[in-house]
Design an enzyme around this catalytic site. Structure first.
Site, PDB file in Angstrom:
ATOM      1  N   SER A  86     -44.497  52.457 -19.314  1.00  0.00           N
ATOM      2  CA  SER A  86     -43.624  52.227 -20.458  1.00  0.00           C
ATOM      3  C   SER A  86     -42.347  51.535 -19.997  1.00  0.00           C
ATOM      4  O   SER A  86     -42.411  50.420 -19.477  1.00  0.00           O
ATOM      5  CB  SER A  86     -43.356  53.550 -21.173  1.00  0.00           C
ATOM      6  OG  SER A  86     -42.743  53.341 -22.431  1.00  0.00           O
ATOM      7  N   ASP A 171     -51.118  51.340 -29.486  1.00  0.00           N
ATOM      8  CA  ASP A 171     -49.820  51.804 -29.002  1.00  0.00           C
ATOM      9  C   ASP A 171     -48.721  51.422 -29.993  1.00  0.00           C
ATOM     10  O   ASP A 171     -48.491  50.233 -30.237  1.00  0.00           O
ATOM     11  CB  ASP A 171     -49.532  51.168 -27.634  1.00  0.00           C
ATOM     12  CG  ASP A 171     -48.337  51.777 -26.943  1.00  0.00           C
ATOM     13  OD1 ASP A 171     -47.463  52.346 -27.625  1.00  0.00           O
ATOM     14  OD2 ASP A 171     -48.262  51.674 -25.703  1.00  0.00           O
ATOM     15  N   HIS A 206     -49.950  55.110 -26.857  1.00  0.00           N
ATOM     16  CA  HIS A 206     -48.956  55.007 -25.790  1.00  0.00           C
ATOM     17  C   HIS A 206     -49.163  56.039 -24.688  1.00  0.00           C
ATOM     18  O   HIS A 206     -48.820  55.785 -23.546  1.00  0.00           O
ATOM     19  CB  HIS A 206     -47.557  55.173 -26.388  1.00  0.00           C
ATOM     20  CG  HIS A 206     -46.453  54.799 -25.457  1.00  0.00           C
ATOM     21  ND1 HIS A 206     -46.229  53.492 -25.055  1.00  0.00           N
ATOM     22  CD2 HIS A 206     -45.504  55.542 -24.848  1.00  0.00           C
ATOM     23  CE1 HIS A 206     -45.187  53.458 -24.244  1.00  0.00           C
ATOM     24  NE2 HIS A 206     -44.725  54.691 -24.103  1.00  0.00           N
TER      25      HIS A 206
END
Length: 235
Positions: A86, A171, A206
């Site tokens: 991320s 995501d 995610h």
């Protein structure tokens, strides 16, 4: 393996996890870089040290961590891997542009790498809230600063380490097109023949797979990629 995150004031505390064992069993060392942008040294370390117009400190700190591991002879560039997810994927992307010579291979999970495109589009649900972390690129000073480190905007005609990019089609935080565009630009621009692999999970978001067995399969694939490239250098 050097792991980093370095955003939102989040602390990455050292902890034991069985997910590290495949590395340790094969002679690797697992290190966590506490870089500015995290909260390990307090709120001020985050607020003033690596936010808005000081964000590049995060990337330089990670480079310094890698250099220290090499200087201390714990590893060398032919044996050093790095990983981030991320915002940590942004860290990996920026660092690979800055110092690709320090690493043999890298893992970037759901990487936030097209910073300008995402931060300039307020129709994306999380964008305006993220201005509190990165700045609002509608202001010139933030636009130019983001452009100086946004991974996809700084891919250069140079050699890069082997790279495994892991992303999720659904995501909501890092849209699938960010890692896809990054992989395409790296393949088109870089000057080496090293791997740039993109694995797009068609039913994940995610936070990867919720099924623990699928999660371990994902981890196994990433670790096999790392070990393929570094294990022959470990004695």
């Amino acid at each position: 393996m050097l792991y980093g995150y370095g955003s939102y004031g989040i602390c990455i505390d050292p902890e034991f996890s069985i997910s590290y064992l495949p590395y340790l069993d094969r002679g690797m060392v697992y290190a966590i870089g506490h870089v500015r942008g995290g909260g390990e040294m307090g709120r001020q370390w985050y607020e003033q040290g690596a936010k808005y117009l000081t964000k590049r400190n995060t990337f330089q700190d990670f480079v310094s961590c890698a250099e220290e591991l090499i200087s201390a002879k714990i590893t060398d560039p032919a044996s050093l891997a790095c990983e981030g997810r991320s915002a940590g994927g942004l860290l990996i992307g920026a660092v690979l542009n800055m110092r690709p010579d320090l690493f043999k291979c890298a893992i970037a999970g759901v990487p936030f790498v097209d910073v300008l495109t995402t931060m300039c589009d307020p129709s994306i649900p999380l964008t305006t809230g993220e201005w509190e972390e990165w700045g609002n690129p509608n202001e010139y000073k933030y636009f130019e600063y983001m452009k100086s480190y946004s991974p996809i905007d700084n891919v250069a005609a140079q050699d890069y380490p082997h790279l495994f990019i892991h992303a999720g089609l659904h995501d909501p935080r890092v849209a699938y097109w960010e890692p896809a565009k990054w992989a395409a630009k790296l393949r088109m621009t870089k000057t080496d023949q090293n791997d740039v692999l993109l694995k797009m999970e068609m039913d994940s978001g995610h936070f990867s797979a919720s099924d623990r067995y699928k999660y371990w399969r994902e981890m196994a694939l990433q670790q096999a990629f790392v070990l393929k490239h570094v294990i022959k250098t470990l004695k």
